[in-house]
Design a protein around this motif. Structure first.
Motif, PDB file in Angstrom:
ATOM      1  N   ALA A 122       0.925  -1.282  -0.089  1.00  0.00           N
ATOM      2  CA  ALA A 122       0.001  -0.082  -0.101  1.00  0.00           C
ATOM      3  C   ALA A 122       0.852   1.320   0.118  1.00  0.00           C
ATOM      4  O   ALA A 122       0.742   2.387  -0.732  1.00  0.00           O
ATOM      5  CB  ALA A 122      -0.891  -0.132   1.179  1.00  0.00           C
ATOM      6  N   GLU A 239      -2.411  -6.814  -3.515  1.00  0.00           N
ATOM      7  CA  GLU A 239      -2.746  -5.742  -2.766  1.00  0.00           C
ATOM      8  C   GLU A 239      -2.209  -4.492  -3.160  1.00  0.00           C
ATOM      9  O   GLU A 239      -2.864  -3.383  -3.177  1.00  0.00           O
ATOM     10  CB  GLU A 239      -2.117  -5.880  -1.054  1.00  0.00           C
ATOM     11  CG  GLU A 239      -2.428  -4.769  -0.369  1.00  0.00           C
ATOM     12  CD  GLU A 239      -1.870  -4.971   1.005  1.00  0.00           C
ATOM     13  OE1 GLU A 239      -1.772  -3.890   2.040  1.00  0.00           O
ATOM     14  OE2 GLU A 239      -1.646  -6.278   1.494  1.00  0.00           O
ATOM     15  N   PHE A 240      -0.897  -4.559  -3.871  1.00  0.00           N
ATOM     16  CA  PHE A 240      -0.456  -3.406  -4.575  1.00  0.00           C
ATOM     17  C   PHE A 240      -1.260  -3.238  -5.782  1.00  0.00           C
ATOM     18  O   PHE A 240      -1.642  -1.800  -5.741  1.00  0.00           O
ATOM     19  CB  PHE A 240       0.990  -3.813  -5.056  1.00  0.00           C
ATOM     20  CG  PHE A 240       1.686  -2.646  -6.027  1.00  0.00           C
ATOM     21  CD1 PHE A 240       2.421  -1.792  -5.395  1.00  0.00           C
ATOM     22  CD2 PHE A 240       1.723  -3.031  -7.300  1.00  0.00           C
ATOM     23  CE1 PHE A 240       2.884  -0.760  -6.176  1.00  0.00           C
ATOM     24  CE2 PHE A 240       2.372  -2.035  -8.150  1.00  0.00           C
ATOM     25  CZ  PHE A 240       2.756  -0.952  -7.483  1.00  0.00           C
ATOM     26  N   ARG A 242      -4.619  -3.613  -5.944  1.00  0.00           N
ATOM     27  CA  ARG A 242      -5.952  -2.795  -5.523  1.00  0.00           C
ATOM     28  C   ARG A 242      -5.798  -1.354  -4.860  1.00  0.00           C
ATOM     29  O   ARG A 242      -6.636  -0.705  -5.147  1.00  0.00           O
ATOM     30  CB  ARG A 242      -6.449  -3.767  -4.200  1.00  0.00           C
ATOM     31  CG  ARG A 242      -7.156  -5.317  -4.785  1.00  0.00           C
ATOM     32  CD  ARG A 242      -7.711  -5.805  -3.496  1.00  0.00           C
ATOM     33  NE  ARG A 242      -7.014  -5.856  -2.243  1.00  0.00           N
ATOM     34  CZ  ARG A 242      -6.271  -7.042  -2.329  1.00  0.00           C
ATOM     35  NH1 ARG A 242      -6.452  -8.044  -2.986  1.00  0.00           N
ATOM     36  NH2 ARG A 242      -5.549  -7.428  -1.133  1.00  0.00           N
ATOM     37  N   ALA A 243      -4.658  -1.197  -4.330  1.00  0.00           N
ATOM     38  CA  ALA A 243      -4.330   0.131  -4.060  1.00  0.00           C
ATOM     39  C   ALA A 243      -4.120   1.166  -5.270  1.00  0.00           C
ATOM     40  O   ALA A 243      -4.168   2.404  -4.816  1.00  0.00           O
ATOM     41  CB  ALA A 243      -2.878   0.114  -3.136  1.00  0.00           C
TER      42      ALA A 243
END
Length: 304
Positions: A122, A239-240, A242-243
């Motif tokens: 993130a 996660e990267f 999605r951020a």
């Protein structure tokens, strides 16, 4: 790795400081790192001296000196904006510009196991989101931020090297990236070398700094998004992404190009690194494995 054109040691650095920044010259010095292009010499507890070790790197330090002060004020993560600037010298003899920069406590993300790097996903995404602003006067770099077709010959040479392995599958990923639509938005600021050796991790495994802006330029943000495969495993990569989904949705072709950039950079680590940088080939192999695993998952998803 290319051989150093100038031998940089503590004696040379101290002489340069005595001549140009004498108030810093009595601080302790020790060589902390030697990279492809530059040598980092620790200067006391909170500073470092960054000096090119070969002529092709000399303009890159100037690029950092010109760009980083402006960028540092706009980024959510510390970066090594020069606090002092050194100029070419005849006594002592040193022909290029050099910088005194902050020293960031911590260790490189490349030394942290990939599963633990998920904590960086993130904040690293936030850093790139802030960095990727339109850039009208960024330094020119012919090998970063550019269309992937300009890297085709070099990448195919490396994929033919037996040290890479899985050449046919990686070539297919590369072909997909070449076929992806080109970047059609404004040229944005690009870090240019987004591997985990240039990410500093603090004692809490959090993001402490992003360093080595020698390749800073403008162009296609896909170059920097290659860190999704260079830095993370599948969970961290998810996660990267999605951020950054508000800016680069999952179906944006920038991700296809970014995976191509990961092939280009990781294959260079495997093939073009030297013995003195023994940590780079394993990083390249791991990153190519991430590319292949991701491509296999995409293939499976497309069949259902």
């Amino acid at each position: 790795m290319a051989a150093a054109e100038i031998e940089i040691d503590v004696g040379l650095v101290r002489a340069l400081l005595e001549a140009q920044h004498p108030d810093l010259a009595d601080r302790p010095l020790r060589v902390a790192a030697e990279g492809w292009d530059n040598v980092m010499v620790r200067l006391g507890g909170d500073l470092a001296v960054r000096l090119p070790r070969r002529e092709p790197a000399a303009p890159l330090v100037v690029h950092e000196q010109e760009s980083l002060p402006w960028l540092a004020a706009r980024l959510p993560v510390p970066v090594p904006a020069p606090v002092r600037v050194g100029v070419p010298s005849t006594d002592p003899a040193y022909p290029w510009h050099w910088s005194v920069v902050p020293w960031f406590a911590g260790h490189r993300a490349a030394d942290v196991p990939r599963p633990r790097r998920q904590r960086l996903a993130a904040p690293l995404a936030a850093f790139l989101d802030a960095l990727h602003a339109p850039a009208l006067d960024a330094p020119v770099n012919p090998v970063r931020g550019v269309p992937l077709t300009t890297r085709d010959q070099a990448v195919r040479r490396r994929l033919a090297d037996p040290r890479v392995g899985s050449a046919a599958r990686l070539a297919a990923v590369w072909e997909d990236a070449l076929a992806a639509p080109l970047h059609d938005g404004p040229a944005v600021w690009v870090h240019g070398d987004p591997h985990p050796g240039n990410v500093v991790v603090g004692d809490d495994d959090g993001l402490a700094a992003v360093v080595d802006f020698g390749d800073v330029t403008s162009g296609d943000p896909a170059t920097d998004l290659a860190t999704a495969w260079l830095t993370f495993d599948d969970a961290g990569r998810a996660e990267f992404r999605r951020a950054l989904a508000h800016r680069y949705p999952a179906d944006d072709p920038v991700w296809v190009r970014a995976r191509g950039w990961a092939v280009a950079m990781a294959s260079a680590m495997v093939v073009d690194s030297s013995a003195e940088h023994a940590w780079l080939p394993p990083l390249g192999v791991e990153s190519l494995d991430q590319v292949l695993a991701d491509a296999s998952a995409d293939d499976a998803a497309s069949r259902h």
